[in-house]
Design a protein around this motif. Structure first.
Motif, PDB file in Angstrom:
ATOM      1  N   ILE A  29       4.641  21.445  -3.010  1.00 41.38           N
ATOM      2  CA  ILE A  29       5.799  21.184  -3.876  1.00 41.38           C
ATOM      3  C   ILE A  29       5.353  20.330  -5.062  1.00 41.38           C
ATOM      4  CG2 ILE A  29       8.134  20.184  -3.981  1.00 41.38           C
ATOM      5  CD1 ILE A  29       7.898  22.453  -1.961  1.00 41.38           C
ATOM      6  N   PRO A  30       5.575  20.792  -6.301  1.00 41.66           N
ATOM      7  CA  PRO A  30       5.234  19.934  -7.456  1.00 41.66           C
ATOM      8  C   PRO A  30       6.005  18.613  -7.347  1.00 41.66           C
ATOM      9  CG  PRO A  30       5.827  22.165  -8.176  1.00 41.66           C
ATOM     10  CD  PRO A  30       6.151  22.091  -6.727  1.00 41.66           C
ATOM     11  N   SER A  31       5.327  17.520  -7.617  1.00 40.20           N
ATOM     12  CA  SER A  31       5.954  16.237  -7.291  1.00 40.20           C
ATOM     13  C   SER A  31       7.219  15.967  -8.107  1.00 40.20           C
ATOM     14  CB  SER A  31       4.952  15.093  -7.411  1.00 40.20           C
ATOM     15  OG  SER A  31       4.613  14.901  -8.753  1.00 40.20           O
ATOM     16  N   ASP A  32       7.287  16.490  -9.355  1.00 44.83           N
ATOM     17  CA  ASP A  32       8.519  16.265 -10.131  1.00 44.83           C
ATOM     18  C   ASP A  32       9.698  17.038  -9.514  1.00 44.83           C
ATOM     19  OD1 ASP A  32       7.188  18.602 -10.871  1.00 44.83           O
ATOM     20  OD2 ASP A  32       8.297  18.726 -12.769  1.00 44.83           O
ATOM     21  N   ARG A  33       9.405  18.234  -8.967  1.00 42.99           N
ATOM     22  CA  ARG A  33      10.470  19.010  -8.322  1.00 42.99           C
ATOM     23  C   ARG A  33      10.915  18.327  -7.027  1.00 42.99           C
ATOM     24  NH1 ARG A  33      13.572  21.379 -10.962  1.00 42.99           N
ATOM     25  NH2 ARG A  33      14.020  23.151  -9.608  1.00 42.99           N
ATOM     26  N   HIS A  34       9.966  17.745  -6.322  1.00 42.28           N
ATOM     27  CA  HIS A  34      10.303  17.021  -5.089  1.00 42.28           C
ATOM     28  C   HIS A  34      11.229  15.854  -5.395  1.00 42.28           C
ATOM     29  CE1 HIS A  34       9.843  15.235  -1.117  1.00 42.28           C
ATOM     30  NE2 HIS A  34       9.619  14.079  -1.717  1.00 42.28           N
ATOM     31  N   LYS A  35      10.877  15.150  -6.448  1.00 43.28           N
ATOM     32  CA  LYS A  35      11.670  13.984  -6.833  1.00 43.28           C
ATOM     33  C   LYS A  35      13.091  14.392  -7.240  1.00 43.28           C
ATOM     34  CE  LYS A  35      11.131   9.657  -9.260  1.00 43.28           C
ATOM     35  NZ  LYS A  35      10.325   8.836 -10.151  1.00 43.28           N
ATOM     36  N   GLU A  36      13.172  15.449  -8.066  1.00 46.11           N
ATOM     37  CA  GLU A  36      14.497  15.938  -8.480  1.00 46.11           C
ATOM     38  C   GLU A  36      15.331  16.353  -7.273  1.00 46.11           C
ATOM     39  OE1 GLU A  36      14.500  18.877 -11.777  1.00 46.11           O
ATOM     40  OE2 GLU A  36      12.621  17.907 -12.369  1.00 46.11           O
ATOM     41  N   TYR A  37      14.651  16.972  -6.326  1.00 47.98           N
ATOM     42  CA  TYR A  37      15.357  17.428  -5.135  1.00 47.98           C
ATOM     43  C   TYR A  37      15.893  16.244  -4.320  1.00 47.98           C
ATOM     44  CZ  TYR A  37      16.327  19.475  -0.614  1.00 47.98           C
ATOM     45  OH  TYR A  37      16.940  19.846   0.545  1.00 47.98           O
ATOM     46  N   THR A  38      15.086  15.207  -4.217  1.00 51.19           N
ATOM     47  CA  THR A  38      15.503  14.023  -3.463  1.00 51.19           C
ATOM     48  C   THR A  38      16.762  13.418  -4.086  1.00 51.19           C
ATOM     49  OG1 THR A  38      13.166  13.615  -3.067  1.00 51.19           O
ATOM     50  CG2 THR A  38      14.670  11.843  -2.498  1.00 51.19           C
ATOM     51  N   ILE A  39      16.766  13.351  -5.411  1.00 45.64           N
ATOM     52  CA  ILE A  39      17.936  12.800  -6.110  1.00 45.64           C
ATOM     53  C   ILE A  39      19.154  13.700  -5.889  1.00 45.64           C
ATOM     54  CG2 ILE A  39      18.884  12.261  -8.397  1.00 45.64           C
ATOM     55  CD1 ILE A  39      15.864  11.585  -9.166  1.00 45.64           C
ATOM     56  N   LEU A  40      18.937  15.012  -6.006  1.00 45.11           N
ATOM     57  CA  LEU A  40      20.033  15.956  -5.772  1.00 45.11           C
ATOM     58  C   LEU A  40      20.588  15.810  -4.359  1.00 45.11           C
ATOM     59  CD1 LEU A  40      21.778  18.512  -6.306  1.00 45.11           C
ATOM     60  CD2 LEU A  40      19.833  19.876  -5.503  1.00 45.11           C
ATOM     61  N   ALA A  41      19.691  15.717  -3.377  1.00 46.46           N
ATOM     62  CA  ALA A  41      20.128  15.654  -1.984  1.00 46.46           C
ATOM     63  C   ALA A  41      21.022  14.437  -1.754  1.00 46.46           C
ATOM     64  CB  ALA A  41      18.916  15.619  -1.050  1.00 46.46           C
TER      65      ALA A  41
END
Lengths: 501, 501
Positions: free
Chosen positions: B99-111
């Motif tokens: 998982i690209p780390s920026d996408r992981h981070k965005e996902y964490t915020i979304l979750a």
């Protein structure tokens, strides 16, 4: 201040915030170990603390920190908070870095073994068990002082950890004056015909009723239960993870009314201080009480100056009588005097408000002599007993009641003890100023308006966190240098009235 | 194995131990947030968790881990624990790194935002509030699956997080058989004239008496209070920080006898599993339950197969009657049947032992269709209600009682639900083998000898931690592949007797 400095300061704060986050987690693990951990987990949890502390050490002594320090070397015109932050960062960094890391590690291991040896020695009341460990701890401290350096007195270097800007020179004056003042007053009290009773405190009081009343009282004083909680532990303490979570512990004795209540008020004083720290100090390393002495001034102010005052009980005694039928037939006057009986004794933590400082001064005099090589570790029991005889007129029947009673020396916390008596001195000096600023403060206390004094403490002391040095703070707040005179006056006035001197 | 491999393995374990230490601290902070944190500290404590989780992520995905993986690439002849440790390390590393780390981070915020939206939507019983967030979560999952890849079915990739070696192909078979078996049995029960009473459970039961009895019961079952503790929280859960500190939470309803007791037994089953993990698995990443499904098999085994059996209550009912006069006049038979009433209902967490799995199968069918694009987010309320009508014969009057009842989708935990029903299936298959190994097991339960079955579970399942995959474990223990047949047999036998079918 130029823009580049501002950006660098933000960078420092970001960095420090990480360290604060980690330290909050360490604090919580520590709290849990004392409050709720299942016993089989103690060893493995110690490893967790060991690991996290190592990480915290790395962050605090990293090249990044050195870079920050170098950047701000010679930079002027910073605001008070920023300049204090940088100064503090540098001081901590240098103190830590001066100790070779292998020696630091060896010392940590020794300290932990020494604590165990002290416990065993205390249990068996045998100083000989503790002696070889204490000797090594003292030797280490001497070695560390050689790395840190000192100006006039080796002990100054240790004092600086707990009470920056306090020196042996100042303490000798202040504690000398206080010691003489207390010894004289004690003599008069011993000769007084008044002997207040306190047997009504030694009845049965259920844990639940004590807990409810203690919580009722500290909440009235200003402790915020939405930013804290009270639990039980073997030794009462206050711990905080930021200013939004400041926890108190206490210990209930069902055959003694005063113990849990006053320990809760004491810890409540520490806690109110930490709860009042402003958010803007997050990430500066300054978002906490400034020194051990100022911290003790707050806890002992609430515990003694307020909590053992007649005004306080004019307000709380009717409530106490409602909750505790044990006080049936005890007048407010009797209750108040019972709370303030003076009785020279052997154990510091059980001492009354008057004699408490003598216990501390004895430890100060001994530590100072020990660190400067004027006495040896093997002399400690003898010197201890001589001073207790001389100042307090009591004799320990064994080491457990004497030189082994406190754990502070086992992990090398030399320089800590003076804070306890300094707390009393600071507190009375603050009181003197408060009475000038708020001549009606005791009337407000009688009405149960504790917000009045809380606000004063908050505005004058708490809101500054650790931005100003204790010596600067006392000057800012009271307009004077630290002096024992107000505490001696306070004691004389209080006990003259109670003991009809 | 050569010496160099051995040294490298030790290095890996040292490294993993640091990660475990950090994760234990994170766990404790999390526990505290649910059990005791003062409310003003919640936001700042979330930042602490965020910081620590970031550090944990760094350790788990560092170059050092890559070096370990590369070192052991192609190395054969490792023992089971070591090879599983390396395999697990690699799997986790690759899943995370893909998982690209920026996408992981965005996902964490979304979750985290999505969870808040779900809460609001549930409170207002309005799916529209949650819909846009859920859509984004589903889109993210789809994107992540494209990074992770999949063989036959996209949903397999998600299942693998919770139940390694389970696939849609297998689940369709197993769940299909189970669904049909339950639906048939349910029809017979609906037509039965037997209607057991359970009104005696709905009297007033003080929190204290429930707490004491629950603790008495789980301790008897094998929960070790020297390696754990029970507290209260809004939603009951089990959490562990190593095998020496495994904590349970529960929630007491004073107008319902069963709720806290069975939730404590359920969590107790999870906890006994974790307490039994051997010390030798520390520092391997395998010192925990192997999968969500096997974990649920232990909790549901204790809760239902044991806790709702007649033998269990032959032993405990006399004690319960002593403690709870509310059961005056209720026979053991009535009590037992009352614990096992079947009543199709809308809420999964309140479902009886029979219909529970149907709730789970509905979710499985919906998730599978959603992840494979067979249905859309906007179809969810409709599909949900249709399936509830079809399988359970009940209709939700609002979304809060229907599609919004569980939080699992809000943070994207697709693939988790099947574990709950798998737990039932594993449990009954274990039971079948236990009865062969210990034909007298129910007699021992009647005598209160719970150590007998505890030892079997410990020796056959718990002691392996996460060393073997669930599919291998069930084969090792029972000699068979996973099958729903034993659970269906178990249900038929139990309810035929109770409902006189």
């Amino acid at each position: 201040m130029n823009k580049e400095h501002g950006e660098k300061l933000n960078e420092v704060r970001e960095y420090m915030l990480d360290l604060e986050h980690l330290n909050q987690a360490i604090g919580l693990v520590y709290w849990d170990m004392r409050v709720g951990i299942p016993k089989k987990a103690i060893d493995s949890r110690s490893e967790v603390i060991g690991y996290l502390s190592g990480e915290s050490y790395k962050i605090a002594t990293s090249d990044k920190v050195k870079e920050f320090i170098d950047y701000f070397e010679g930079v002027n015109g910073l605001d008070d908070i920023s300049s204090s932050m940088i100064e503090n960062l540098k001081k901590e960094y240098e103190k830590t870095k001066k100790i070779p890391s292998d020696r630091h590690k060896e010392y940590t291991i020794l300290a932990s073994k020494s604590e165990v040896a002290w416990e065993e020695a205390k249990d068996k009341s045998d100083f000989e068990i503790f002696k070889p460990y204490l000797q090594k701890v003292v030797d280490f401290k001497d070695e560390f002082i050689s790395y840190w350096g000192y100006d006039k007195n080796k002990y100054d270097t240790l004092l600086d950890f707990y009470e920056p800007s306090i020196t042996v020179e100042k303490l000798d004056d202040i504690f000398g004056e206080l010691r003489d003042g207390i010894v004289q007053l004690l003599e008069k009290i011993n000769n007084s015909k008044v002997k207040p009773k306190d047997d009504f405190f030694k009845k049965e009081f259920s844990k639940e009723s004590q807990e409810e009343f203690s919580k009722f009282v500290v909440e009235k004083l200003g402790y915020d239960f939405d930013a804290g909680r009270i639990d039980e532990s073997v030794h009462p303490f206050t711990i905080n993870f930021g200013n939004k979570d400041v926890r108190i512990t206490t210990k209930y004795l069902t055959n003694e009314f005063r113990s849990a209540l006053f320990s809760t008020i004491h810890e409540g004083g520490h806690a109110i201080y930490e709860q009042d720290i402003p958010d803007e100090l997050n990430g500066t390393g300054l978002g906490t009480g400034v020194s051990m002495g100022i911290h003790e001034s707050q806890s002992r102010f609430y515990e003694n100056i307020i909590g053992r005052s007649k005004s306080f009980w004019k307000y709380f005694y009717p409530e106490a009588k409602k909750r505790f039928p044990q006080f049936e037939g005890v007048s407010l006057e009797e209750f108040y005097k019972g709370l303030n009986t003076v009785e020279p004794s052997l154990i510091r933590t059980e001492a009354d408000e008057l004699t408490y400082s003598l216990h501390v001064i004895i430890r100060y005099e001994i530590e100072k002599a020990l660190i400067n090589g004027k006495i040896k570790v093997e002399d400690l029991p003898r010197v201890w007993n001589e001073k207790y005889k001389e100042y307090l007129g009591v004799e320990a029947s064994c080491d457990a009641e004497g030189v082994l009673q406190d754990m502070h020396w086992s992990d090398g916390s030399f320089g800590y003890f003076p804070s306890y008596a300094l707390g009393n001195i600071y507190g009375a000096q603050f009181l003197n100023k408060m009475k000038k600023d708020m001549p009606n403060m005791y009337e407000e206390i009688e009405k149960g308006n504790f917000e009045y004094i809380h606000k004063w403490l908050s505005e004058n002391i708490h809101k500054h966190g650790a931005v100003y040095k204790p010596a600067d703070l006392i000057k800012m707040v009271t307009g004077e240098e630290l002096t024992a005179k107000y505490f001696i006056e306070y004691l004389n006035k209080k006990y003259t009235e109670i003991y009809d001197l």
